[in-house]
Design a protein around this motif. Structure first.
Motif, PDB file in Angstrom:
ATOM      1  N   SER A   8       0.838  -1.190   0.000  1.00  0.00           N
ATOM      2  CA  SER A   8       0.000   0.000   0.000  1.00  0.00           C
ATOM      3  C   SER A   8       0.880   1.251   0.000  1.00  0.00           C
ATOM      4  CB  SER A   8      -0.931   0.010   1.200  1.00  0.00           C
ATOM      5  OG  SER A   8      -1.961   0.938   0.923  1.00  0.00           O
ATOM      6  N   HIS A   9       0.322   2.322  -0.503  1.00  0.00           N
ATOM      7  CA  HIS A   9       1.015   3.608  -0.473  1.00  0.00           C
ATOM      8  C   HIS A   9      -0.046   4.686  -0.585  1.00  0.00           C
ATOM      9  CE1 HIS A   9       0.366   3.478  -4.797  1.00  0.00           C
ATOM     10  NE2 HIS A   9       1.065   2.362  -4.869  1.00  0.00           N
ATOM     11  N   PHE A  10       0.362   5.951  -0.468  1.00  0.00           N
ATOM     12  CA  PHE A  10      -0.651   7.005  -0.331  1.00  0.00           C
ATOM     13  C   PHE A  10      -1.558   7.119  -1.552  1.00  0.00           C
ATOM     14  CE2 PHE A  10       0.465  10.775  -2.837  1.00  0.00           C
ATOM     15  CZ  PHE A  10       1.738  10.432  -3.298  1.00  0.00           C
ATOM     16  N   ILE A  11      -1.043   6.776  -2.729  1.00  0.00           N
ATOM     17  CA  ILE A  11      -1.902   6.887  -3.916  1.00  0.00           C
ATOM     18  C   ILE A  11      -2.968   5.788  -3.902  1.00  0.00           C
ATOM     19  CG2 ILE A  11      -1.969   6.808  -6.449  1.00  0.00           C
ATOM     20  CD1 ILE A  11       0.732   8.186  -6.474  1.00  0.00           C
ATOM     21  N   ARG A  12      -2.545   4.591  -3.514  1.00  0.00           N
ATOM     22  CA  ARG A  12      -3.521   3.504  -3.416  1.00  0.00           C
ATOM     23  C   ARG A  12      -4.604   3.863  -2.396  1.00  0.00           C
ATOM     24  NH1 ARG A  12      -2.722  -1.455  -5.279  1.00  0.00           N
ATOM     25  NH2 ARG A  12      -0.463  -1.200  -5.345  1.00  0.00           N
ATOM     26  N   GLU A  13      -4.192   4.517  -1.309  1.00  0.00           N
ATOM     27  CA  GLU A  13      -5.176   4.902  -0.300  1.00  0.00           C
ATOM     28  C   GLU A  13      -6.182   5.902  -0.860  1.00  0.00           C
ATOM     29  OE1 GLU A  13      -2.827   6.084   3.090  1.00  0.00           O
ATOM     30  OE2 GLU A  13      -2.133   4.004   3.344  1.00  0.00           O
ATOM     31  N   ILE A  14      -5.682   6.851  -1.652  1.00  0.00           N
ATOM     32  CA  ILE A  14      -6.586   7.833  -2.268  1.00  0.00           C
ATOM     33  C   ILE A  14      -7.570   7.118  -3.201  1.00  0.00           C
ATOM     34  CG2 ILE A  14      -6.714   9.763  -3.904  1.00  0.00           C
ATOM     35  CD1 ILE A  14      -4.033  10.747  -2.752  1.00  0.00           C
ATOM     36  N   VAL A  15      -7.034   6.196  -3.995  1.00  0.00           N
ATOM     37  CA  VAL A  15      -7.899   5.474  -4.943  1.00  0.00           C
ATOM     38  C   VAL A  15      -8.937   4.663  -4.169  1.00  0.00           C
ATOM     39  CG1 VAL A  15      -7.939   3.678  -6.714  1.00  0.00           C
ATOM     40  CG2 VAL A  15      -6.149   5.438  -6.775  1.00  0.00           C
ATOM     41  N   ASP A  16      -8.494   4.009  -3.090  1.00  0.00           N
ATOM     42  CA  ASP A  16      -9.445   3.230  -2.281  1.00  0.00           C
ATOM     43  C   ASP A  16     -10.547   4.128  -1.715  1.00  0.00           C
ATOM     44  OD1 ASP A  16      -8.154   0.852  -2.738  1.00  0.00           O
ATOM     45  OD2 ASP A  16      -6.953   0.929  -0.894  1.00  0.00           O
ATOM     46  N   GLU A  17     -10.159   5.311  -1.224  1.00  0.00           N
ATOM     47  CA  GLU A  17     -11.150   6.244  -0.677  1.00  0.00           C
ATOM     48  C   GLU A  17     -12.132   6.679  -1.751  1.00  0.00           C
ATOM     49  OE1 GLU A  17      -7.964   8.263   2.369  1.00  0.00           O
ATOM     50  OE2 GLU A  17      -9.008   9.586   0.926  1.00  0.00           O
ATOM     51  N   ASP A  18     -11.606   7.008  -2.933  1.00  0.00           N
ATOM     52  CA  ASP A  18     -12.477   7.443  -4.019  1.00  0.00           C
ATOM     53  C   ASP A  18     -13.467   6.348  -4.392  1.00  0.00           C
ATOM     54  OD1 ASP A  18     -11.305   9.885  -4.102  1.00  0.00           O
ATOM     55  OD2 ASP A  18     -10.126   9.545  -5.926  1.00  0.00           O
ATOM     56  N   ARG A  19     -12.960   5.134  -4.405  1.00  0.00           N
ATOM     57  CA  ARG A  19     -13.850   4.012  -4.746  1.00  0.00           C
ATOM     58  C   ARG A  19     -14.898   3.808  -3.669  1.00  0.00           C
ATOM     59  NH1 ARG A  19     -12.952  -0.483  -7.735  1.00  0.00           N
ATOM     60  NH2 ARG A  19     -12.728  -1.793  -5.887  1.00  0.00           N
ATOM     61  N   ALA A  20     -14.450   3.903  -2.400  1.00  0.00           N
ATOM     62  CA  ALA A  20     -15.385   3.720  -1.288  1.00  0.00           C
ATOM     63  C   ALA A  20     -16.475   4.787  -1.332  1.00  0.00           C
ATOM     64  CB  ALA A  20     -14.628   3.773   0.042  1.00  0.00           C
ATOM     65  N   ALA A  21     -16.097   5.990  -1.793  1.00  0.00           N
ATOM     66  CA  ALA A  21     -17.077   7.081  -1.870  1.00  0.00           C
ATOM     67  C   ALA A  21     -17.919   6.999  -3.142  1.00  0.00           C
ATOM     68  CB  ALA A  21     -16.350   8.423  -1.809  1.00  0.00           C
ATOM     69  N   GLY A  22     -17.661   5.970  -3.940  1.00  0.00           N
ATOM     70  CA  GLY A  22     -18.467   5.777  -5.152  1.00  0.00           C
ATOM     71  C   GLY A  22     -18.099   6.719  -6.292  1.00  0.00           C
ATOM     72  N   LYS A  23     -16.955   7.396  -6.188  1.00  0.00           N
ATOM     73  CA  LYS A  23     -16.542   8.299  -7.273  1.00  0.00           C
ATOM     74  C   LYS A  23     -16.306   7.542  -8.563  1.00  0.00           C
ATOM     75  CE  LYS A  23     -13.723  12.013  -7.235  1.00  0.00           C
ATOM     76  NZ  LYS A  23     -12.506  12.783  -6.918  1.00  0.00           N
ATOM     77  N   ASN A  24     -16.708   8.110  -9.678  1.00  0.00           N
ATOM     78  CA  ASN A  24     -16.506   7.519 -11.014  1.00  0.00           C
ATOM     79  C   ASN A  24     -17.076   6.101 -11.112  1.00  0.00           C
ATOM     80  OD1 ASN A  24     -14.830   9.811 -11.743  1.00  0.00           O
ATOM     81  ND2 ASN A  24     -13.223   8.847 -10.521  1.00  0.00           N
TER      82      ASN A  24
END
Ligand code: ATP
Ligand code: MG
Length: 563
Positions: A8-24
């Motif tokens: 894991s790294h900070f970019i993966r965390e951002i992507v995970d958050e975006d996915r969790a929030a239903g973005k895109n």
């Protein structure tokens, strides 16, 4: 998935958050956007592994390859071809999604007119120098262009005439109308288009206005539906502008995320500088094995696995740090130790004659192909009365720590016999040119039935069957570790390592190596990992490159860091 559990790294965390929030809708779509103005280097492999690797870790994730070909004067078809080959070699695939920013020139023009109509862009008649002077500094605001107040109609008309080729090169630009006092210099009415009569590698002479990176990049991302646009830290200050354009246009908004570049010690990672080395003939080309380019590393004998493993280890962070070249080599060694078959080769030959070995006799001895991999099996190597050993493995007057061959001393020939040096023949200058030795037939295979021990095992090749070869040994491109420490006023070329290439042209190899192919790594026992040179090696005229020695300086560095 790339691996069982990707780090894991900070970019993966951002992507995970975006996915969790239903973005895109949970989509993950990245891109790698090289400018075709040079060959890819090892630094780029970090961006490639990150963007392609991240997409592959998510269901349905995609990564596009997009050539950022907005600058016609520096770009060439050769670079496009080389970049494609290098990314494939690294092991990544973009399916049908190969794009060019130049595909979007028409759309970008439409959008520029959109901005003009919204009163957000204007045609400016200042010269490049004037624009720079009006821009202000980090501490002082800029001044507004005298043309900033033009009407929408006037701007539309002038912009169309710019496009139609009515004005000379450099005489006008299209600029965004943002804020000349903005704290971020990129927001001080940045340029969208410049007039430039230059032939483009794809659009030919169709255009005489070309978009800037800032105007093209975010919009290209948007057109392709990129969700996460990953780039290096120098674009952090461009992000407000990236977002501003997309917001004004009201189009799909990708998210730009910046990460630290991969920097490697003792080399240069800048296409511009590497290009100078090529153009000035200081290296043999972009794929010179001393170059940090992917094509250079490939030709030298690097594997894609080792480079991907390096990128994994280095990780993804926001803070720039210089990676020791020793780590790059360590990753290669680790990969090749597992996979590369072993062979014997003598780089600086010294003749040996076994005085008690029957003349005309020869035999075949069994050798292990890879001690790390039993499935690699065994091979037969010829043995005879006339051999070559490494010049360095003999000393006439050995110091205490030297256990290899010396007058009167016995050593083991790997996979063969014990031999003892009984006579040294020298040339006029006193250099040993021939060692007369005896061998002990009872030690066949490498052990003495009487339990007698020797302190050293050396490699050898049988002279009659040996194949000649040229071998190229490499050292670092630069003499200094940190290219960031190049002194003011000194050019990086001042630090080029004059010993970066050593050519040995009288090498002798065991006969199995005559069939070696470029890209197939092999360990020359005790000497390192080598591969046949893809440009210069041919049957009957073998040329090998040393990719890396066996000595692991990284392990030393690591241990001393731990201590
Ligand atoms: P160079 O300075 O070598 O010309 P560049 O950034 O101008 O590099 P591009 O072709 O624009 O070259 O790079 C394509 C992508 O690779 C960009 O997204 C850039 O951020 C990334 N990149 C370039 N150099 C490195 C590096 N050393 N480490 C990680 N990523 C890099
Ligand atoms: Mg760039």
């Amino acid at each position: 998935m790339n691996e069982a559990s990707p780090a894991s790294h900070f970019i993966r965390e951002i992507v995970d958050e975006d996915r969790a929030a239903g973005k895109n809708g949970g989509r993950v779509h990245t891109r790698f956007p090289p400018e075709p103005n040079g060959y890819l280097h090892i630094g780029h492999s970090k961006a490639i592994c990150l963007s392609f690797g991240l997409a592959a870790d998510y269901p349905g994730g995609l990564c596009n390859l997009r050539f950022d070909d907005t600058n016609p004067t520096k770009e060439e078809e050769e670079y496009v071809r080389a970049i494609i080959e290098d990314i494939r070699w690294l092991g990544f695939d973009w399916g049908e999604r190969l794009f060019y920013a130049s595909d979007y020139f028409e759309k970008l023009c439409e959008w520029a007119e959109d901005l003009i109509r919204k009163g957000k862009a204007y045609v400016c008649d200042l010269t490049a120098d004037e624009i720079r002077a009006y821009r202000g500094t980090l501490t002082e605001p800029g001044r507004e262009s005298p043309h900033r107040g033009r009407t929408v109609e006037e701007n539309l008309g002038l912009f169309r005439r710019m496009r139609a080729g009515e004005f000379p090169d450099g005489s006008r630009t299209l600029r965004a109308k943002i804020d000349m006092a903005h704290g971020n210099m990129n927001m001080r009415d940045p340029i969208l288009y410049r007039i430039l009569r230059a032939r483009h590698h794809r659009t030919g002479d169709a255009w005489c206005i070309y978009p800037t990176y800032d105007w093209a990049h975010g919009q290209s991302d948007s057109i392709e539906g990129i969700t996460h646009s990953l780039c290096t830290l120098e674009f952090e200050d461009h992000r407000p502008l990236y977002d501003w354009f997309l917001e004004q246009l009201g189009v799909f908004r990708p998210r730009q995320i910046e990460f630290a570049k991969l920097l490697v010690s003792h080399t240069i990672l800048s296409k511009r500088r590497l290009r100078l080395l090529v153009e000035e003939g200081m290296v043999s080309g972009w794929d010179d094995p001393r170059m940090p380019t992917l094509s250079g590393l490939r030709r030298r004998g690097f594997t894609p696995e080792s480079i991907r493993s390096l990128c994994d280890r280095v990780g993804v962070a926001k803070k720039e740090s210089l990676v020791d070249n020793a780590l790059v080599e360590h990753c290669l060694r680790e990969d090749l130790n597992r996979r590369a078959p072993r062979a014997m080769a003598v780089l600086r030959p010294l003749r040996v004659e076994l005085v008690n070995y029957p003349e005309g006799k020869s035999e075949e001895l069994e050798a292990v192909n890879n001690p790390e991999d039993p499935s690699a099996g065994r091979r037969l190597v010829p043995f005879s009365r006339e051999l070559y050993i490494e010049r360095d493995d003999f000393m006439e007057d050995p110091p205490k720590q030297f256990y290899r061959l010396a007058p009167g001393r016995e050593v083991r020939l790997r996979y063969a016999y014990f031999i003892r040096c009984v006579e040294v023949v020298k040339d006029v200058s006193g250099e040993p040119v021939l060692l007369r030795c005896t061998y002990d037939p009872a030690t066949r295979g490498g052990d003495a039935p009487d339990g007698r021990k020797v302190k050293a095992t050396i490699h050898w090749v049988s002279a009659p069957e040996a194949v000649p070869a040229e071998v190229r040994l490499y050292d670092t491109l630069l003499t200094i570790a940190d290219p960031g420490e190049i002194e003011e006023g000194k050019d990086f070329r001042y630090y080029l390592n004059p010993k970066s290439l050593e050519i040995l042209d009288a090498c002798r190899l065991e006969p199995s190596l005559a069939a070696a192919k470029p890209g197939e790594p092999v360990q020359f026992e005790r000497l390192g990992y080598f591969t046949a040179d893809s440009a210069d090696s041919a049957p009957g005229r073998l040329v090998f490159n040393r990719a890396v020695t066996l000595r692991d300086t990284w392990e030393k560095i690591r241990k001393s860091q731990q201590a």
